[in-house]
Design an enzyme around this catalytic site. Structure first.
Site, PDB file in Angstrom:
ATOM      1  N   VAL A  46      42.391 -72.733   9.516  1.00  0.00           N
ATOM      2  CA  VAL A  46      41.773 -71.878   8.499  1.00  0.00           C
ATOM      3  C   VAL A  46      42.367 -72.205   7.121  1.00  0.00           C
ATOM      4  O   VAL A  46      41.645 -72.232   6.120  1.00  0.00           O
ATOM      5  CB  VAL A  46      41.956 -70.380   8.829  1.00  0.00           C
ATOM      6  CG1 VAL A  46      41.428 -69.490   7.706  1.00  0.00           C
ATOM      7  CG2 VAL A  46      41.256 -70.033  10.137  1.00  0.00           C
ATOM      8  N   CYS A  47      43.658 -72.484   7.077  1.00  0.00           N
ATOM      9  CA  CYS A  47      44.354 -72.717   5.804  1.00  0.00           C
ATOM     10  C   CYS A  47      43.694 -73.791   4.939  1.00  0.00           C
ATOM     11  O   CYS A  47      43.469 -73.553   3.745  1.00  0.00           O
ATOM     12  CB  CYS A  47      45.823 -73.052   6.049  1.00  0.00           C
ATOM     13  SG  CYS A  47      46.728 -71.762   6.933  1.00  0.00           S
TER      14      CYS A  47
END
Length: 187
Positions: A46-47
């Site tokens: 996700v980062c």
């Protein structure tokens, strides 16, 4: 106790920015608006989507006088390696703070207990070093740079217009409110 309204605590950290390693401290932040964008770890899932979204909108933040500092407990060396190998992260031209000792992460009270990783948290700091906005999401919920831009615009507006507030869904140019006895029960 809420961190909103708290002052930025002292820190010194190594960072990666635009092809160089740099030292960053709270003194570098004072005098301008800043976003501290904490994320759990480099080379994750996700980062990079969040950081790419932020990178795609970084020029707009800069035109508003806002500096972006992404922060994780990885090292500045790891940030460089990630920047050099990921097309999404390669777009980043803002400061990527390495915080392996957790000083910055703990200053913002965003460290995951017993894990050595930052939670997914966003903090907007005003030019006086006061935290004006906090957003913390769970591990799997990515953030949206356009929504962050809207919130920063609102924070800047109310800082420049004491006595006014921005209602829900406020966008730049929309009507604001001036809280008063006359408005009680009329909204």
């Amino acid at each position: 106790m809420s961190i909103v309204g708290a002052r930025l605590k002292p820190f010194t950290a190594q960072a990666y920015r635009q092809g160089s390693f740099v030292t960053v401290s709270e003194a570098d932040v004072l005098g301008k608006w800043a976003v501290f964008f904490f994320y759990p770890a480099d080379f994750t899932f996700v980062c990079p989507t969040e950081l790419e979204d932020l990178a795609d909108n970084a020029a707009t933040f800069r035109t508003m006088g806002v500096e972006i500092y992404s922060v994780s407990t990885d090292t500045h060396f790891s940030h460089k390696a990630w920047h050099d190998t990921s097309p999404a992260i390669g777009k980043i031209d803002f400061t990527m703070i390495g915080d392996p000792a957790g000083v910055v992460t703990n200053n913002f009270d965003i460290m995951r207990e017993g894990q050595g990783l930052a939670d997914r948290g966003t903090f907007v700091v005003d030019p006086d070093g006061v935290i004006q906005l906090v957003e913390i999401t769970s591990e799997g919920v990515g953030r949206n740079a356009m929504e962050l831009l809207r919130k920063v615009k609102a924070a800047q507006y109310i800082a420049a217009h004491p006595g006014e507030v921005c209602p829900a869904k406020w966008e730049e140019g929309d009507t604001t409110l001036a809280p008063s006895l006359d408005l009680v029960g009329k909204i």
